[in-house]
Write a protein that holds these residues in place. Structure first.
Motif, PDB file in Angstrom:
ATOM      1  N   LEU A 171      52.200  68.900  91.493  1.00 37.44           N
ATOM      2  CA  LEU A 171      51.870  69.694  92.672  1.00 37.44           C
ATOM      3  C   LEU A 171      50.462  70.250  92.492  1.00 37.44           C
ATOM      4  O   LEU A 171      50.204  70.996  91.544  1.00 37.44           O
ATOM      5  CB  LEU A 171      52.860  70.849  92.863  1.00 37.44           C
ATOM      6  N   THR A 196      51.622  66.762  96.753  1.00 37.54           N
ATOM      7  CA  THR A 196      52.585  66.364  95.724  1.00 37.54           C
ATOM      8  C   THR A 196      52.523  64.862  95.500  1.00 37.54           C
ATOM      9  O   THR A 196      52.157  64.100  96.395  1.00 37.54           O
ATOM     10  CB  THR A 196      54.022  66.749  96.120  1.00 37.54           C
ATOM     11  N   GLU A 227      60.718  65.654  93.453  1.00 38.34           N
ATOM     12  CA  GLU A 227      59.534  65.957  94.261  1.00 38.34           C
ATOM     13  C   GLU A 227      59.934  66.487  95.634  1.00 38.34           C
ATOM     14  O   GLU A 227      59.383  67.483  96.116  1.00 38.34           O
ATOM     15  CB  GLU A 227      58.678  64.708  94.429  1.00 38.34           C
TER      16      GLU A 227
END
Length: 609
Positions: A458, A449, A401
């Motif tokens: 996302l 996110t 991420e």
């Protein structure tokens, strides 16, 4: 490793499989040529095995080499007529013979690379070779506040601004019945909605230019129906032997029932009842009519799998099976793919001019991404993009991420470095391409996110006007990139004394600029003004929120070469509490409100009425 003996369900001949990664894939009996899914016998205790290698050994290959697969090209100019009637060979003998032939149908496969390139969030996935020291963007928007005051979540769970991140659709997952085993690239569309006259879909397609025209021609050719008649269509690509094109299966769901005679006339072919339900075979392709609204067209060699998966689904790769549950069949565009599989078959999925772009797109996700799900929806109120990435085994989603967030935030700078090399001749194209980095910045700021133990998500929600602007800007930039030399050395130009920028912010705001805002988000409008005047503009999102304003409020007006102060006044006149504050010491402008400016003892800048 000890070989696994798997009996052929048709003739009983034993196939020796020495690689467990082939389990779950299609096999072909070397004796009778019967095609079936390789499954370990129940009495054999399963062992842990490495994950299957994408794109390799898609089917069992006997000691005697099989014919190379190929399918005939699809015409892109006019839709072909009904399938040519098959030769009069009956029953299983006919199907065995057909399994030995395929043609090369590259036409529609080329569309997938272009779709990835230009659809909505495709901004920045083309990052060409460029100098390592890319300059930063001149105009900027306050980075501590995202559009509508939404910040990005740093851990699992949903965003604090759930209303902004919430999905505009609540549909069931995409159905994979009639899809053969092993698809690694899936494209799901809702053509009737995208081709509805005077709709957002129509405008979006118009901005895709030749890609939209090409897509329409291919839908007509492969589905044998115009897009306006099709409620849903699913294209599934199944990898074959290395160096050969993937097999393509098309599942069509019509808006209304068609006449059986019309379907038979359109699909044509010879009726074969080998699998209990009629299959219409034409050359190396087979059509299976489930009902008067639903039918499938795929390779004749996979007809049995298409029939057997009715009411369920054939074996799937682990990542595809996982992410298909997270799909929403009511969204306008959904693309599910394994980046590795796309790279292995890129020569068949994109034209040569788009292959570098497709490679950059897949590399953007990196080796940490096993499977990717990307869906888009054109809502009347907003443009919604959602990307779900399934991490590879052993990769921490939190780390993935963070890397994806960094890449999203870096898109604008990378694009600016690329756009500097471009020299479009037309003024309109030059202006549109020049705004692509600013649009990428806005897109990045609007992206939220989050992650769970295996996935990274996302989510980007922008005003509805963002979809056509993103599509058109990306398409023009990509097209211009095919004529741009990114290896040449840029010669810095020294401005003459008469062309030097004014030293003060107030003087720079007197420069004349063209304005063409068409439902342009507030933040993007200020980013454009900042870029034209070379003045840093910050937006105080918290101040705007206190007065009920958002950074996504659409701006619609045009002006021909007016001072930047008039352009700003064109925005502020619609919001009685909004103002700007000029800080000459720091050389920047802050967009705020009168109440907050008074509270902070700041003096609003006076604009000419």
């Amino acid at each position: 490793m000890t070989a696994i003996n798997i009996p052929c369900p048709a003739c009983g001949s034993v196939l020796k499989v020495r690689d467990r990664s082939l389990l779950g894939r299609r096999g072909k009996c070397p004796k009778c040529s019967h095609s079936f899914v390789l499954e370990e016998p129940e009495e054999v205790e399963l062992e842990l095995a490495p994950p299957p290698q994408v794109g390799q050994a898609a089917r069992w290959i006997p000691d005697t080499p099989a014919a190379q697969p190929a399918f005939p090209p699809v015409q892109t100019t006019t839709a072909p007529g009904p399938f040519i009637a098959a030769a009069e060979v009956t029953g299983a003998d006919r199907l065995r013979a057909l399994r030995k032939q395929k043609g090369k149908r590259r036409g529609f496969n080329l569309a997938i690379g272009l779709i990835v390139a230009v659809v909505g969030g495709g901004l920045g996935y083309y990052v060409w070779t460029q100098p390592a020291d890319n300059p930063s963007i001149g105009p900027r928007v306050a980075t501590n506040v995202a559009p509508n005051g939404v910040g990005t979540s740093t851990g699992g769970g949903t965003s604090t601004e759930a209303g902004v991140a919430a999905s505009p659709t609540q549909g069931e997952p995409i159905l994979l019945e009639m899809v053969p085993a092993g698809p690694r690239v899936l494209l799901h569309l809702r053509p009737a909605e995208l081709w509805q006259p005077e709709s957002l879909g129509e405008e979006f397609r118009f901005c895709l230019g030749p890609v939209g025209t090409f897509l329409e021609a291919q839908i007509k050719a492969l589905c044998q129906r115009p897009p306006q008649d099709i409620e849903e269509v699913l294209f599934a690509w199944i990898p074959g032997q290395r160096g050969t094109p993937p097999d393509l299966t098309t599942i069509v769901r019509l808006k209304t029932e068609a006449k059986k005679s019309e379907l038979l006339e359109a699909l044509g072919g010879e009726r074969i009842d080998t699998y209990g339900q009629p299959v219409y075979v034409n050359g190396d392709r087979a059509a299976f009519i489930l009902n008067l609204k639903t039918y499938a067209i795929g390779p004749a060699s996979m007809a049995e799998e298409m029939v057997n998966s009715v009411g369920g689904q054939s074996p799937l790769p682990a990542g595809v099976e996982d992410l298909i549950r997270k799909t929403d069949r009511t969204r306008h565009i959904t693309l599910l793919f394994e980046p590795t599989a796309v790279l292995l078959d890129k020569e068949f999925l994109a034209p040569s001019t788009a292959q570098p772009l497709l490679t950059q797109c897949m590399d953007w996700f990196g080796d940490d991404a096993e499977t990717v799900l990307w869906s888009l929806h054109l809502d009347p109120e907003r443009f919604y993009s959602e990307v779900v990435v399934r991490s590879s085994t052993g990769i921490r989603p939190a780390g993935l991420e963070a890397r994806l967030k960094e890449k999203v935030n870096g898109l604008a700078g990378e694009l600016l470095g690329a756009v500097k090399y471009m020299q479009p001749q037309e003024v309109g194209k030059r202006q549109m391409i020049g705004r692509v980095p600013a649009m990428a910045k806005v897109f990045a700021m609007a992206t939220l996110t989050e992650h769970d133990p295996r996935h990274v998500k996302l989510i980007t929600a922008l005003p509805d006007r963002a979809a056509p602007n993103l599509a058109l800007g990306t398409l023009l930039a990509w097209d211009e990139s095919t004529r741009t030399d990114f290896q040449r050395i840029l010669t810095p130009t020294t401005p003459s004394s008469s062309s030097k920028l004014p030293t003060t912010v107030a003087e720079r705001l007197k420069q004349k600029i063209p304005v063409d805002f068409r439902r342009t988000p507030l933040q993007e409008a200020f980013a454009y003004i900042a870029d034209e005047t070379k003045v840093t503009i910050d937006i105080d999102g918290d101040a705007l929120k206190l007065s009920g304003y958002t950074q996504n409020m659409p701006q619609s007006f045009q002006m021909e070469m007016v001072p930047a102060t008039e352009a700003i006044q064109g925005i502020l006149k619609n919001y009685d509490k909004m103002c700007i504050v000029v800080d000459e010491t720091r050389g920047q402008i802050t967009v705020t409100t009168y109440p907050v400016a008074e509270q902070k003892r700041l003096t609003p800048f006076k604009l000419t009425p």
